[in-house]
Write a protein that holds these residues in place. Sequence first.
Motif, PDB file in Angstrom:
ATOM      1  N   ASP A 201     -11.004   0.820  16.994  1.00 35.83           N
ATOM      2  CA  ASP A 201     -12.033   1.745  16.524  1.00 35.83           C
ATOM      3  C   ASP A 201     -11.504   2.475  15.292  1.00 35.83           C
ATOM      4  OD1 ASP A 201     -14.038   3.574  16.129  1.00 35.83           O
ATOM      5  OD2 ASP A 201     -13.403   4.909  17.764  1.00 35.83           O
ATOM      6  N   SER A 202     -11.850   1.954  14.117  1.00 33.91           N
ATOM      7  CA  SER A 202     -11.458   2.663  12.888  1.00 33.91           C
ATOM      8  C   SER A 202     -12.555   3.631  12.440  1.00 33.91           C
ATOM      9  CB  SER A 202     -11.124   1.674  11.769  1.00 33.91           C
ATOM     10  OG  SER A 202     -12.191   0.778  11.555  1.00 33.91           O
ATOM     11  N   PRO A 205     -11.865   7.496  13.839  1.00 38.75           N
ATOM     12  CA  PRO A 205     -10.901   8.250  13.025  1.00 38.75           C
ATOM     13  C   PRO A 205     -11.362   8.440  11.577  1.00 38.75           C
ATOM     14  CG  PRO A 205      -9.779   6.562  14.327  1.00 38.75           C
ATOM     15  CD  PRO A 205     -11.254   6.350  14.522  1.00 38.75           C
ATOM     16  N   MET A 206     -12.010   7.419  11.008  1.00 43.05           N
ATOM     17  CA  MET A 206     -12.448   7.519   9.605  1.00 43.05           C
ATOM     18  C   MET A 206     -13.513   8.600   9.421  1.00 43.05           C
ATOM     19  SD  MET A 206     -14.257   4.592   7.285  1.00 43.05           S
ATOM     20  CE  MET A 206     -15.848   4.762   8.105  1.00 43.05           C
ATOM     21  N   ALA A 209     -12.119  11.990   9.818  1.00 45.67           N
ATOM     22  CA  ALA A 209     -11.387  12.366   8.606  1.00 45.67           C
ATOM     23  C   ALA A 209     -12.352  12.757   7.488  1.00 45.67           C
ATOM     24  CB  ALA A 209     -10.496  11.210   8.159  1.00 45.67           C
ATOM     25  N   LEU A 210     -13.440  12.021   7.339  1.00 46.40           N
ATOM     26  CA  LEU A 210     -14.425  12.355   6.294  1.00 46.40           C
ATOM     27  C   LEU A 210     -15.026  13.735   6.535  1.00 46.40           C
ATOM     28  CD1 LEU A 210     -16.181   8.884   5.878  1.00 46.40           C
ATOM     29  CD2 LEU A 210     -14.942  10.119   4.086  1.00 46.40           C
ATOM     30  N   ARG A 212     -13.668  16.256   8.174  1.00 46.64           N
ATOM     31  CA  ARG A 212     -12.668  17.291   7.881  1.00 46.64           C
ATOM     32  C   ARG A 212     -12.427  17.400   6.376  1.00 46.64           C
ATOM     33  NH1 ARG A 212      -7.885  15.216  10.868  1.00 46.64           N
ATOM     34  NH2 ARG A 212      -6.851  16.958   9.850  1.00 46.64           N
ATOM     35  N   ALA A 213     -12.365  16.257   5.691  1.00 50.10           N
ATOM     36  CA  ALA A 213     -12.119  16.288   4.246  1.00 50.10           C
ATOM     37  C   ALA A 213     -13.293  16.927   3.502  1.00 50.10           C
ATOM     38  CB  ALA A 213     -11.857  14.880   3.724  1.00 50.10           C
ATOM     39  N   PHE A 305     -18.807   4.117   6.046  1.00 53.82           N
ATOM     40  CA  PHE A 305     -18.153   4.933   5.014  1.00 53.82           C
ATOM     41  C   PHE A 305     -19.123   5.207   3.863  1.00 53.82           C
ATOM     42  CE2 PHE A 305     -15.510   5.373   1.204  1.00 53.82           C
ATOM     43  CZ  PHE A 305     -14.468   6.188   1.617  1.00 53.82           C
ATOM     44  N   LEU A 367     -11.573  -3.537   4.698  1.00 51.68           N
ATOM     45  CA  LEU A 367     -10.994  -2.199   4.629  1.00 51.68           C
ATOM     46  C   LEU A 367      -9.896  -2.097   3.591  1.00 51.68           C
ATOM     47  CD1 LEU A 367     -11.006  -1.388   8.390  1.00 51.68           C
ATOM     48  CD2 LEU A 367     -12.176  -0.132   6.594  1.00 51.68           C
ATOM     49  N   ALA A 371      -9.648   1.085   1.006  1.00 50.65           N
ATOM     50  CA  ALA A 371      -8.510   2.012   0.959  1.00 50.65           C
ATOM     51  C   ALA A 371      -8.049   2.277  -0.465  1.00 50.65           C
ATOM     52  CB  ALA A 371      -7.354   1.465   1.795  1.00 50.65           C
ATOM     53  N   VAL A 398     -15.010  11.499  -0.899  1.00 50.30           N
ATOM     54  CA  VAL A 398     -14.564  12.717  -0.229  1.00 50.30           C
ATOM     55  C   VAL A 398     -13.081  12.589   0.122  1.00 50.30           C
ATOM     56  CG1 VAL A 398     -14.782  14.019   1.926  1.00 50.30           C
ATOM     57  CG2 VAL A 398     -16.816  13.221   0.734  1.00 50.30           C
TER      58      VAL A 398
ATOM     59  N   LEU B  29      -4.154  12.909   7.669  1.00 51.79           N
ATOM     60  CA  LEU B  29      -5.123  13.107   6.587  1.00 51.79           C
ATOM     61  C   LEU B  29      -4.581  14.090   5.544  1.00 51.79           C
ATOM     62  CD1 LEU B  29      -8.007  12.599   5.495  1.00 51.79           C
ATOM     63  CD2 LEU B  29      -8.720  14.634   6.755  1.00 51.79           C
ATOM     64  N   ASP B 140      -9.055 -10.429   5.313  1.00 49.03           N
ATOM     65  CA  ASP B 140      -8.865  -9.132   4.638  1.00 49.03           C
ATOM     66  C   ASP B 140      -7.376  -8.784   4.593  1.00 49.03           C
ATOM     67  OD1 ASP B 140      -9.315  -6.669   3.472  1.00 49.03           O
ATOM     68  OD2 ASP B 140     -10.150  -5.721   5.269  1.00 49.03           O
ATOM     69  N   PRO B 156      -9.456   9.483   3.599  1.00 45.99           N
ATOM     70  CA  PRO B 156     -10.209   8.944   4.739  1.00 45.99           C
ATOM     71  C   PRO B 156     -10.266   7.406   4.741  1.00 45.99           C
ATOM     72  CG  PRO B 156     -11.327  10.877   3.891  1.00 45.99           C
ATOM     73  CD  PRO B 156     -10.204  10.579   2.919  1.00 45.99           C
ATOM     74  N   GLY B 157     -10.435   6.786   3.584  1.00 43.63           N
ATOM     75  CA  GLY B 157     -10.481   5.322   3.510  1.00 43.63           C
ATOM     76  C   GLY B 157      -9.148   4.692   3.908  1.00 43.63           C
ATOM     77  N   ARG B 158      -8.054   5.296   3.486  1.00 46.26           N
ATOM     78  CA  ARG B 158      -6.733   4.765   3.872  1.00 46.26           C
ATOM     79  C   ARG B 158      -6.486   4.983   5.358  1.00 46.26           C
ATOM     80  NH1 ARG B 158      -4.092   6.951  -1.722  1.00 46.26           N
ATOM     81  NH2 ARG B 158      -4.599   5.076  -2.926  1.00 46.26           N
ATOM     82  N   LEU B 159      -6.951   6.113   5.868  1.00 48.55           N
ATOM     83  CA  LEU B 159      -6.791   6.380   7.291  1.00 48.55           C
ATOM     84  C   LEU B 159      -7.543   5.322   8.112  1.00 48.55           C
ATOM     85  CD1 LEU B 159      -6.551   9.869   8.775  1.00 48.55           C
ATOM     86  CD2 LEU B 159      -7.912   8.185   9.975  1.00 48.55           C
ATOM     87  N   ALA B 160      -8.722   4.916   7.640  1.00 56.17           N
ATOM     88  CA  ALA B 160      -9.478   3.857   8.329  1.00 56.17           C
ATOM     89  C   ALA B 160      -8.674   2.559   8.346  1.00 56.17           C
ATOM     90  CB  ALA B 160     -10.825   3.637   7.624  1.00 56.17           C
ATOM     91  N   LEU B 161      -8.035   2.241   7.231  1.00 57.00           N
ATOM     92  CA  LEU B 161      -7.238   1.013   7.161  1.00 57.00           C
ATOM     93  C   LEU B 161      -6.024   1.086   8.100  1.00 57.00           C
ATOM     94  CD1 LEU B 161      -6.593  -1.735   5.894  1.00 57.00           C
ATOM     95  CD2 LEU B 161      -5.500  -0.521   3.990  1.00 57.00           C
ATOM     96  N   ALA B 163      -5.766   2.850  10.834  1.00 62.31           N
ATOM     97  CA  ALA B 163      -6.286   2.718  12.202  1.00 62.31           C
ATOM     98  C   ALA B 163      -6.603   1.254  12.500  1.00 62.31           C
ATOM     99  CB  ALA B 163      -7.543   3.580  12.371  1.00 62.31           C
ATOM    100  N   ALA B 164      -7.347   0.607  11.599  1.00 63.40           N
ATOM    101  CA  ALA B 164      -7.759  -0.783  11.827  1.00 63.40           C
ATOM    102  C   ALA B 164      -6.547  -1.704  11.935  1.00 63.40           C
ATOM    103  CB  ALA B 164      -8.674  -1.247  10.695  1.00 63.40           C
TER     104      ALA B 164
END
Lengths: 401, 401
Positions: A201-202, A205-206, A209-210, A212-213, A305, A367, A371, A398, B29, B140, B156-161, B163-164
């Motif tokens: 599950d990304s 967390p994503m 994070a968005l 919060r950011a 996203f 992804l 990133a 963001v 984050l 990917d 946030p985008g890097r955090l998604a990566l 996590a994934a």
Amino acid sequence: MRSVEEHRRTLLALVDELPPETVPIAGALGRVLAADVVAAVDLPGFDNSAMDGYAVRSADLDGAAPGAPVVLDVDGDIAAGDTTRHVLRPGTAMRIMTGAPLPEGADAVVPVELSDGGVDRVSLDLAAEPGRHLRRRGEDVRAGDVVLRGGVRVTPGRLALIAAANLAEVAVVRRPRVAVVSTGDELLPPGSSLAHGEIVDSNGPMLSALVRAAGVELVHSAHLRDDPEALGALLADVPGEPDLVLTTGGVSMGAYDTVKEVLSRDGRVDFVKVAMRPGMPQGSGVVGARRTPIITLPGNPVSSFVSFHVFVLPVLRALSGLDPEVPTTTATATRGWASVAGKVELTRVVLDAEGVRPSGGQGSHMLGALAEATHLAVVDAATSEIHPGDEVRLLPLVGQD
Amino acid sequence: MRSVEEHRRTLLALVDELPPETVPIAGALGRVLAADVVAAVDLPGFDNSAMDGYAVRSADLDGAAPGAPVVLDVDGDIAAGDTTRHVLRPGTAMRIMTGAPLPEGADAVVPVELSDGGVDRVSLDLAAEPGRHLRRRGEDVRAGDVVLRGGVRVTPGRLALIAAANLAEVAVVRRPRVAVVSTGDELLPPGSSLAHGEIVDSNGPMLSALVRAAGVELVHSAHLRDDPEALGALLADVPGEPDLVLTTGGVSMGAYDTVKEVLSRDGRVDFVKVAMRPGMPQGSGVVGARRTPIITLPGNPVSSFVSFHVFVLPVLRALSGLDPEVPTTTATATRGWASVAGKVELTRVVLDAEGVRPSGGQGSHMLGALAEATHLAVVDAATSEIHPGDEVRLLPLVGQD
């Protein structure tokens, strides 16, 4: 199919600006002013010196010139923070520090660098222009002036102005509270042992994070399996009294699209196709007894996203008291790329000193490219190709540097 | 006089990157990666469907055409999250959802929109290209790939990566701890009753806000009067074990410049003039038994604000593990302005769709203009005037939208 603009209007109709609250100024950083800010004092608060030097009556230096100095008695010092109301006697000077109040009768300051630096007597060999090196009371701001308009975010520079205007507290819009629910049987938390068919599950967390950011409060985040009863129970009463609920997944055309199944039942959530790529399947409405606004985002991480930036961010801005429209910039494409005709395409791009280019594979499951992206390029529905040299509209991401 | 570059190098020599620590990804984050991030799994983790539709063997659809459909038995459903290893029997199709694992033997997916949507039997009237609407395992990212390099901030985008890629934790650089000390007898907290000669301490709240907006930890903030003993005692052992101490005020040429007086004694702090405007009087060195790096900023609020961006921010970036150089952009001036020759001028400017212009009065006590600024224009020492149409280098402001 609904246009991006139409769907955004539908979403914005679900929310109003949140109520104001008064906070100490240190707590106002990043918040949005709920009302105009009015200065309580003049800035500067009194005529003062812009330099370390000597306060003088300019008439006393008439005729002073290199080789023909005027020598004045030094009748004391005035430090910054000196609260005595000094008077400058004609024919004398007073040593004065930067920011210190000008003595009555003085109309200019001579910088210490242009003197012999004397302590008891000072030799000055240049005439002084009246008003020179002075900061006049109220020349920056007058007490009663509106120094900041409501509806703007409190930056460090604005916080300095609010402090200087002698305000200990300020009215800001309450911070939006947001809950994030990711759905899907196939999803496990990061660090899990994955069986065939399972993924991490990304989205959860994503999106957390968005949120919060974006400077808003994350009050609840959860992952639910595709279980209509559990999902229905959660959405009937989401913990944390959120102002907005975000879900991801379960809104496509599949046979197991639980979010759609559960929320279609009570008729207060609409599921639509929006003419954009990625992010076509969207939904919105209200849930629970509190009629909490909900936005259902697609389950592909990249779609989710992109949808956050295109749809959720304007709603968060409206709740926060900001203009919902996210400011965009433009840049020149250094490479071309194909776009889908008839839909708004949101291309993940990198902006650098050369210009803007796609950040890599644009599949909605990609992804790696997400990133690296710094912006989303907004390519309108009428455009099917971006050529090198084209001006492209950019939506900032963001939480980007 | 020291150049801006020279002074920046002196400051950077005082600090090293802080040690790494391992945190759960949600806590990463905004932090800076302390090491490369290596994927623990392939992305996608298995061949899967990019659409809701039917998994097929493309050979079974040879010859299908509008008006001449091929009809296949539907041999079951595959949902996202289904962990069974299905096998597709020749001459049949399986209903498949977006993200669901492709059954063995299938080599294409036909979207549900291009079918009659049948549940037991499905009618398909187009041939299927092999590989169509599939996402291939590892296309990917591959397990073992470096997906992110150390030294970049977690967006946030890097955090998604991350996590994934199935990582529950990640190594980040410890957050810098900063203490802020404003000095001056004339300063009172916001909301005070001000006597003649007294002003509000805006530097303290402003620098605290800048530190927080820069994403680092504010461990101590205090205001001290111009009392050498109290200041000496505080700086000998600053609370909160900071990695960096910032002071404002007391570093000019005045007779009451306490910071300079106290810190000049022990010989570990140098006071210099830097060829910039505003912000000429600067100081740096180490204090206390822990030899904590200190930067002494001028007392004018605007000078202090500008100095933070030009000198403190690169040091915070170096401590955080980032390239110390703050990325700049350029824009075209819509209005001209005079600059001082022989010094780098940092003009407070507003950037909008038209271009860039000074944000108002540029005196170093002018907070009104500071509050409206979005950037600092960096005008080099050789330039004494900006003309409309000139390209100008811009430093973004910390904590700006």
